[in-house]
Design an enzyme around this catalytic site. Sequence first.
Site, PDB file in Angstrom:
ATOM      1  N   GLU A   1       0.852  -1.241  -0.049  1.00 29.92           N
ATOM      2  CA  GLU A   1      -0.087   0.016   0.072  1.00 29.92           C
ATOM      3  C   GLU A   1       0.791   1.248   0.075  1.00 29.92           C
ATOM      4  O   GLU A   1       0.342   2.134  -0.813  1.00 29.92           O
ATOM      5  CB  GLU A   1      -0.916   0.027   1.249  1.00 29.92           C
TER       6      GLU A   1
ATOM      7  N   HIS B   1      -9.587  -5.418  11.139  1.00 26.72           N
ATOM      8  CA  HIS B   1     -10.227  -5.206   9.653  1.00 26.72           C
ATOM      9  C   HIS B   1     -11.588  -4.497   9.948  1.00 26.72           C
ATOM     10  O   HIS B   1     -12.366  -4.695   9.212  1.00 26.72           O
ATOM     11  CB  HIS B   1     -10.328  -6.573   9.109  1.00 26.72           C
TER      12      HIS B   1
END
Length: 317
Positions: A47, A116
Site C-alpha cells: 500500500e 479489519h
Amino acid sequence: MDEELERDERVFLLGEEVAQYDGAYKVSRGLWKKYGDKRIIDTPIAEMGFAGIAVGSAMAGLRPICEFMTFNFSMQAIDQIINSAAKTSYMSAGLQSVPIVFRGPNGHATGVAAQHSQCFAAWYGHCPGLKVLSPWSAEDAKGLLKAAIRDDNPVVFLENELLYGVAFEVSEEAQSKDFVVPIGKAKVERQGTLITLVSHSRYVGHCLDAAAVLAEEGIECEVINLRSIRPLDMETIESSVAKTNHLVTVEGGWPQFGVGAEICARIMEGPALNYLDAPVIRVTGVDIPMPYAKILEEHSVPQIRDIITAVRKALNI
C-alpha cells in the site's frame, strides 16, 4: 468509474486485484477488459508503494483512483495520504494540485475481527487538505464518486462492504452520465418533527428503520444522511434541530473524537444550541477493538434497538 474512465483519459484505477480478478468485491468488473493494462492496474500487496505512485501521478497531471482492499490497509499508506496528498496544495501555495481519489470499503464487515473493522471517517475527517465522503445509497455512491474523481483535491471515499450487495431504487436522473452529487451537502432522507437523527454510510439505513418503528408510536424522526464528512454540512443539521429541538447522532466508529463528537461540539458552539430542549445523544460503536465472536460483534456496533432507545431517552419517554 466506467463513465469517468470513458469521459477523461487521464483517469485510471490501481490497487490489489482490481484488474484481472475484477476487484476483490467485483466493483471494477469488466474495466480491465475494456480499458486494458495501462488504465486498470494490478499492484503488489504494498500500500505504501502504490499509494505513493498514485500521488506522484496525480502531481504529474493524471487523475488516479487508488483502491485499498479495505481502508484498514490504508494505515500502511497514511504518510502518502496525509503528508504527500493532503498537504501539497497548501505547501505549494496552491500551485500544485493533487487530484486523487482513495477509495475502498470502510468500517466493520462480519467476522473479520479487530484489525479489519475500523471506521476511518473521523481519522481522515480530522485532516485539513482532504475531502472525506461516505455514501449510503446507490445514488450517493455514483454521484459522489463522480464528483470526487472530477475534484482537484485529494478525496477519501469511504464505501461499506455490507452495502455492496444491497439494492436501492435509483431515479431516472441518477442514471444519466451527467449525474453528480455535490460534495459537502447532506440529504434529508425522511422528514420529521420531533427529533433529528444524523448518520452516514450503512447506519443511515438503520436510522430509517428505527424511524419507521417509532412512527408507529407517533414519534416522527427526521433522518439526515451526511454524505460528506469533510466538509461537514452543519447548515442542514442546524436547520433540522431548529425544527425538532432534539438530536441523536449515529455512527459505527468509536465514540472518542468521533463524527458525532464533532457534530456535538459544533452544535454547542453555534446558534442551534438555543433550540435544543435536551442534550445531544450519540449512538456509536463500543469503545473496544472489534471482537471476533459473532454475539460480541453484534453488541459492539449500533443496532436499530439502540437508536430507538436513544430517541426515547432524548425525548424523555
